[in-house]
Scaffold this motif. Structure first.
Motif, PDB file in Angstrom:
ATOM      1  N   TYR A  30       0.845  -1.214   0.000  1.00 48.42           N
ATOM      2  CA  TYR A  30       0.000   0.000   0.000  1.00 48.42           C
ATOM      3  C   TYR A  30       0.875   1.257   0.000  1.00 48.42           C
ATOM      4  O   TYR A  30       0.595   2.239  -0.684  1.00 48.42           O
ATOM      5  CB  TYR A  30      -0.882   0.055   1.252  1.00 48.42           C
ATOM      6  N   ARG A  31       1.945   1.208   0.794  1.00 47.27           N
ATOM      7  CA  ARG A  31       2.785   2.402   0.918  1.00 47.27           C
ATOM      8  C   ARG A  31       3.549   2.683  -0.381  1.00 47.27           C
ATOM      9  O   ARG A  31       3.930   3.818  -0.664  1.00 47.27           O
ATOM     10  CB  ARG A  31       3.771   2.215   2.080  1.00 47.27           C
ATOM     11  N   LEU A  49      -6.410   8.125  -2.189  1.00 46.40           N
ATOM     12  CA  LEU A  49      -7.414   7.053  -2.161  1.00 46.40           C
ATOM     13  C   LEU A  49      -8.565   7.395  -3.104  1.00 46.40           C
ATOM     14  O   LEU A  49      -9.157   8.474  -3.003  1.00 46.40           O
ATOM     15  CB  LEU A  49      -7.949   6.885  -0.732  1.00 46.40           C
ATOM     16  N   VAL A  80      -9.785  -2.200   3.578  1.00 45.04           N
ATOM     17  CA  VAL A  80      -8.636  -1.919   2.698  1.00 45.04           C
ATOM     18  C   VAL A  80      -8.498  -0.411   2.518  1.00 45.04           C
ATOM     19  O   VAL A  80      -7.393   0.133   2.518  1.00 45.04           O
ATOM     20  CB  VAL A  80      -8.786  -2.640   1.339  1.00 45.04           C
ATOM     21  N   GLN A 131       0.248   5.183   4.331  1.00 43.07           N
ATOM     22  CA  GLN A 131       0.971   6.170   3.507  1.00 43.07           C
ATOM     23  C   GLN A 131       2.100   6.867   4.260  1.00 43.07           C
ATOM     24  O   GLN A 131       2.056   7.017   5.479  1.00 43.07           O
ATOM     25  CB  GLN A 131      -0.028   7.213   2.976  1.00 43.07           C
ATOM     26  N   GLY A 151      -4.616   4.304  -4.290  1.00 38.40           N
ATOM     27  CA  GLY A 151      -5.319   3.121  -3.796  1.00 38.40           C
ATOM     28  C   GLY A 151      -6.700   3.126  -4.428  1.00 38.40           C
ATOM     29  O   GLY A 151      -7.422   4.119  -4.310  1.00 38.40           O
ATOM     30  N   GLU A 209      -6.869   0.926   5.582  1.00 36.20           N
ATOM     31  CA  GLU A 209      -5.467   0.483   5.679  1.00 36.20           C
ATOM     32  C   GLU A 209      -4.594   1.203   4.655  1.00 36.20           C
ATOM     33  O   GLU A 209      -3.444   1.545   4.942  1.00 36.20           O
ATOM     34  CB  GLU A 209      -5.384  -1.034   5.483  1.00 36.20           C
ATOM     35  N   TYR A 210      -5.140   1.423   3.467  1.00 35.63           N
ATOM     36  CA  TYR A 210      -4.342   2.121   2.444  1.00 35.63           C
ATOM     37  C   TYR A 210      -3.940   3.510   2.956  1.00 35.63           C
ATOM     38  O   TYR A 210      -2.786   3.917   2.844  1.00 35.63           O
ATOM     39  CB  TYR A 210      -5.114   2.243   1.119  1.00 35.63           C
TER      40      TYR A 210
END
Ligand code: F6P
Length: 486
Positions: free
Chosen positions: A351-352, A385, A369, A377, A357, A372-373
């Protein structure tokens, strides 16, 4: 209060195993710290239960994880049948995908009753039960049948559909009546709660006063508890994960190219087909984005025995092949498509790594998700996002770029906008979303629900019509043939 948490799928501590269920991954850290007992399926089935069915009871943080084998004869009808071929589609407003086979509903009720009998072991003084999700809509009623008077709460992780839709499941009335055995029912969003209460008013003709329904079971309160994550912990994990070999290899392979990421169970509610079409459209209308941005789509196979899931897997694979064939180059693959699961530690690093995302379900209870995305970061240079307006998370993360997942052109434009967003705006949006995530953590969700459960029980004017005869426990009724397990 000695809390007993119940869910179909459970998670194990200290593993970095792939977790297909948002629920199991989200609950693990809070259950671990709370000292609660977590009861769920062992993932195995068997016949002939002469004594209680616990396969294993092991320590889990300050509490315990108790897993049980489920009855073989009923497992297929319960899990792939009623839960995932009738309830899942209807709860996600996909009535066209409802498949009702004879015997599925009785098996669903048998497994709910079976779980209730197993839970009696934990029905000590001061116990409270907290049941999770659509697999166990009738578990509260089964517990009351067995004479349990402890507080029993329920949380629905999926949406509750708009008026009339739930009637696509033939046993809708019986099920909702059974749900009223819970003292407290939690929903992800106000819309879900209102839809549920609308059904209770219109179909059961019960009055609803200040979110409280009074039925034959006494009072049931319906409230909203949007599930959160431990954002700080996830952020730390993400910062650490960039050195994980899987993540470093991905970073090296990008060679300056930018990345969008999607992580989903392979499920028709997740909007995968429309998302891939949107990227196709984006590369067609913005040729300068070819070679400079690719999509990493992780689609973890799920519920493979159900026809609709097999069909979706084929459709997505065909579409990815088509898009890659048309836009790809000898040295560039537009969509990196993976049919496997990853552990949380690796996912945090992936994700990072991604500048965008993409979380674009057609309908989703919350979608962790998305949260979490954001948490993963780099605060100094955060990604953007892109979030479906039909995910529960959109009610909280309104600083994301909100899209309509049915609008392919709109999504294509929004992903392009995300890719060109200036740093100052990206940081502003990230800060706003992190602020919300920090305040509404999974710890707060867990504590708020427990507190409300205690209050709801105290308010209860009547309890259940208790079983007058001692219940028959083991062996259970009608368990014969072997069946599949997940
Ligand atoms: O409510 C949704 C949920 O319980 C999530 O935890 C997860 O996305 C999914 O359903 C789990 O499904 P399964 O256990 O069938 O893989």
């Amino acid at each position: 209060m000695k809390l007993v948490v119940v869910s179909n799928r459970v998670a194990r501590a200290n593993t970095n195993e792939p977790m297909t269920g948002g629920l199991a991954a989200a609950l693990l850290p809070v259950v671990e710290n709370s000292g609660a007992i977590w009861v769920g399926s062992s993932g195995r089935v068997r016949d002939g239960f002469q004594k209680e069915p616990f396969a294993e009871i092991e320590a889990l943080g300050a509490g315990a994880l108790a897993t049980l084998d489920l009855p073989a004869a009923h497992y297929g009808g319960y899990y792939e049948g009623f839960a995932n071929s009738a309830l899942w589609p209807v709860l996600h407003s996909r009535s066209d995908l409802i498949r009702v086979a004879e015997g599925d509903y009785p098996s669903y009720r048998e497994v709910n009753a079976f779980m209730a009998r197993a839970l009696l072991r934990f029905n000590k003084q001061d116990a409270a039960f907290w049941v999770q999700d659509y697999h166990f809509l009738a578990l509260g009623a089964e517990l009351r049948e067995l004479g349990v008077t402890s507080p029993v709460g329920f949380f629905l992780h999926t949406p509750w559909p708009a008026h009339g839709v739930i009637e696509g499941v033939p046993q809708h009335r019986e099920l909702v009546e059974a749900m009223l055995a819970y003292d407290l029912i939690g929903f992800q969003t106000e819309g879900d709660r209102d839809n549920f209460l609308g059904y209770v008013r219109a179909n059961l003709e019960l009055s609803v006063d200040d979110d409280v329904v009074v039925s034959q079971y006494g009072r049931t309160r319906a409230r909203v508890f949007p599930i959160g994550i431990d954002a700080e912990k996830f952020a730390k994990a993400a910062a650490k994960a960039v050195t994980h070999p899987d993540v470093s290899r991905l970073r090296r392979s990008l060679n300056g190219e930018r990345l969008a990421i999607g992580v989903d169970r392979l499920d028709y509610s997740k909007g995968l087909v429309n998302r891939i079409r949107a990227f196709d459209r984006m590369w067609s209308t913005n040729p300068h984005l070819a070679r400079t941005v690719s999509l990493l789509q992780i689609a973890t196979p799920s519920r493979g025995g159900i026809e609709a899931y097999g069909a979706l897997q084929n459709e997505v694979a065909r579409l990815v092949g088509d898009v890659n064939g048309r836009h790809g180059e000898a040295d560039w693959t537009p969509i990196r498509y993976l049919n496997k699961g990853y552990g949380q530690a690796v996912l945090a690093g992936l994700y990072r790594t991604a500048q965008v995302g993409v979380v674009t379900p057609l309908h989703d209870g919350m979608n962790l998700v998305a949260k979490e995305y954001v948490a993963a970061q780099n605060p100094a240079d955060p990604g953007v996002l892109v979030l479906s307006k039909f995910a529960g998370a959109a009610h909280e993360l309104d600083a994301a770029l909100i899209v309509n997942p049915h609008d392919i052109d709109g999504m294509a434009r929004t992903v392009a906008t995300a890719l060109s967003m200036p740093l100052a705006e990206r940081r502003m949006r990230y800060e706003a979303m992190m602020h919300r995530l920090r305040r509404h953590s999974i710890q707060r969700w867990f504590a708020d629900f427990q507190e409300a459960l205690g209050e709801s029980q105290a308010e209860k004017v009547e309890t259940s019509p208790l079983a007058t005869e001692p219940p028959t426990l083991w062996p259970i009724r009608s368990v014969h043939a072997a069946a599949r397990f997940h």
